[in-house]
Scaffold this active site. Structure first.
Site, short mmCIF file in Angstrom:
data_model
loop_
_atom_site.label_atom_id
_atom_site.label_comp_id
_atom_site.label_asym_id
_atom_site.label_seq_id
_atom_site.Cartn_x
_atom_site.Cartn_y
_atom_site.Cartn_z
N ASP A 31 23.86 2.01 17.10
CA ASP A 31 22.91 1.63 18.15
C ASP A 31 22.92 2.71 19.24
O ASP A 31 23.97 3.22 19.62
CB ASP A 31 23.30 0.27 18.75
CG ASP A 31 22.17 -0.34 19.56
OD1 ASP A 31 21.60 -1.35 19.12
OD2 ASP A 31 21.84 0.21 20.65
N ILE A 32 21.75 3.07 19.75
CA ILE A 32 21.63 4.14 20.74
C ILE A 32 22.19 3.72 22.10
O ILE A 32 22.54 4.57 22.92
CB ILE A 32 20.14 4.57 20.86
CG1 ILE A 32 20.02 5.98 21.40
CG2 ILE A 32 19.35 3.60 21.71
CD1 ILE A 32 18.62 6.57 21.28
N ASN A 88 18.60 -11.23 16.59
CA ASN A 88 17.68 -11.74 17.58
C ASN A 88 16.32 -11.90 16.90
O ASN A 88 15.81 -10.93 16.33
CB ASN A 88 17.56 -10.79 18.77
CG ASN A 88 18.88 -10.67 19.54
OD1 ASN A 88 19.59 -11.66 19.69
ND2 ASN A 88 19.20 -9.48 20.02
N GLY A 94 15.43 -12.13 22.57
CA GLY A 94 15.88 -10.78 22.92
C GLY A 94 15.50 -9.71 21.93
O GLY A 94 15.94 -8.56 22.06
N GLN A 95 14.68 -10.05 20.92
CA GLN A 95 14.28 -9.01 19.96
C GLN A 95 13.31 -8.03 20.62
O GLN A 95 12.30 -8.46 21.20
CB GLN A 95 13.64 -9.63 18.70
CG GLN A 95 13.33 -8.58 17.63
CD GLN A 95 12.86 -9.18 16.31
OE1 GLN A 95 12.63 -10.38 16.19
NE2 GLN A 95 12.70 -8.32 15.31
N HIS A 101 17.03 -6.50 12.06
CA HIS A 101 18.30 -5.78 12.18
C HIS A 101 19.42 -6.74 12.53
O HIS A 101 19.26 -7.63 13.36
CB HIS A 101 18.21 -4.65 13.21
CG HIS A 101 17.63 -5.05 14.53
ND1 HIS A 101 16.27 -5.21 14.71
CD2 HIS A 101 18.20 -5.34 15.71
CE1 HIS A 101 16.05 -5.57 15.97
NE2 HIS A 101 17.20 -5.67 16.59
N LEU A 102 20.53 -6.52 11.88
CA LEU A 102 21.74 -7.29 12.14
C LEU A 102 22.63 -6.44 13.03
O LEU A 102 23.01 -5.32 12.67
CB LEU A 102 22.44 -7.60 10.81
CG LEU A 102 23.79 -8.31 10.86
CD1 LEU A 102 23.71 -9.63 11.61
CD2 LEU A 102 24.30 -8.55 9.42
N HIS A 103 22.95 -6.96 14.21
CA HIS A 103 23.87 -6.27 15.11
C HIS A 103 25.31 -6.56 14.67
O HIS A 103 25.69 -7.73 14.55
CB HIS A 103 23.73 -6.79 16.55
CG HIS A 103 22.44 -6.51 17.23
ND1 HIS A 103 22.26 -5.47 18.11
CD2 HIS A 103 21.26 -7.16 17.20
CE1 HIS A 103 21.03 -5.49 18.60
NE2 HIS A 103 20.39 -6.52 18.06
P1 5GP Z 1 17.04 -6.14 19.61
O1 5GP Z 1 16.99 -6.24 21.13
O2 5GP Z 1 15.67 -5.97 19.02
O3 5GP Z 1 17.84 -7.22 18.95
O4 5GP Z 1 17.87 -4.82 19.32
C1 5GP Z 1 17.26 -3.56 19.29
C2 5GP Z 1 18.39 -2.56 19.38
O5 5GP Z 1 17.88 -1.31 19.01
C3 5GP Z 1 18.98 -2.42 20.78
O6 5GP Z 1 20.36 -2.71 20.76
C4 5GP Z 1 18.68 -0.97 21.14
O7 5GP Z 1 19.73 -0.37 21.88
C5 5GP Z 1 18.50 -0.33 19.80
N1 5GP Z 1 17.61 0.81 19.80
C6 5GP Z 1 16.41 0.90 20.45
N2 5GP Z 1 15.85 2.10 20.25
C7 5GP Z 1 16.71 2.79 19.44
C8 5GP Z 1 16.69 4.11 18.88
O8 5GP Z 1 15.75 4.89 19.07
N3 5GP Z 1 17.74 4.46 18.11
C9 5GP Z 1 18.79 3.62 17.88
N4 5GP Z 1 19.79 4.08 17.11
N5 5GP Z 1 18.85 2.37 18.39
C10 5GP Z 1 17.82 1.96 19.16
#
Ligand code: 5GP
Ligand code: ZN
Length: 115
Positions: A31-32, A88, A94-95, A101-103
Site C-alpha cells: 500500500d502506498i 472495504n 471506506g472504499q 482489494h484485501l488489506h
Molecule cells: P480502500 O480505502 O479503497 O479500502 O483502500 C485503497 C487503498 O489503496 C488505500 O489504503 C490507499 O493507500 C491505497 N492506494 C491508493 N492509491 C494507491 C497507489 O497509487 N498505489 C498503491 N500501492 N496504493 C494505493
C-alpha cells in the site's frame, strides 16, 4: 482490465507498484500509504469493482485472496503475533479504489471496533 482503474494499471505495470506476490489469478503489492508496518493489498487480476460484484462462480478466487494473505503474513512472521484482513465495500465503508482489494495489516496492535 478496466482502462480507468488504478489497480488494473498497477497489475499491468503501467504505473509503478511494489509487487509482493503474483500468480495467474492474484496480485499483491505494498500500500502506498501504509497504516501499519505491514500493509499489503491483495487483489484479483480480473477487474471486479466491489465485493458486491463477485459472483457465485468466484468462490475459488475469493478463497485464494485469503490464502495469499495468509502466506504473506506467515512470511513476515505475523502468524503468531496476529494480523488484520479487511475488505472495504462501497464508499460508506471506506472504499476509495473500486477494484476489489484485501488489506493485510500487521506489525502493530489493533483495536476493535474499527473507526
Ligand atoms: P480502500 O480505502 O479503497 O479500502 O483502500 C485503497 C487503498 O489503496 C488505500 O489504503 C490507499 O493507500 C491505497 N492506494 C491508493 N492509491 C494507491 C497507489 O497509487 N498505489 C498503491 N500501492 N496504493 C494505493
Ligand atoms: Zn481494476
Amino acid at each position: 482490465m478496466s482502462d480507468d482503474c488504478l489497480f488494473c494499471k498497477i497489475i499491468a505495470g503501467k504505473i509503478p507498484g511494489r509487487k509482493v506476490y503474483e500468480d495467474d489469478a492474484v496480485y499483491a503489492f505494498e500500500d502506498i500509504n501504509p497504516q501499519a508496518p505491514t500493509h499489503v493489498l491483495i487483489v484479483p487480476r480480473r477487474h471486479v469493482a466491489t465485493i458486491n460484484d463477485l459472483g457465485d462462480g468466484d468462490a475459488e478466487l475469493a478463497g485464494r485472496l485469503v490464502l495469499v494473505a495468509r502466506r504473506i503474513a506467515a512470511g513476515r512472521g505475523l502468524a503468531e503475533s496476529g494480523y488484520r484482513l479487511v475488505y472495504n465495500c462501497q464508499a460508506g465503508a471506506g472504499q476509495t479504489v473500486f477494484h476489489v482489494h484485501l488489506h493485510l495489516l500487521g506489525g502493530r496492535n489493533f483495536t476493535w471496533p474499527p473507526g
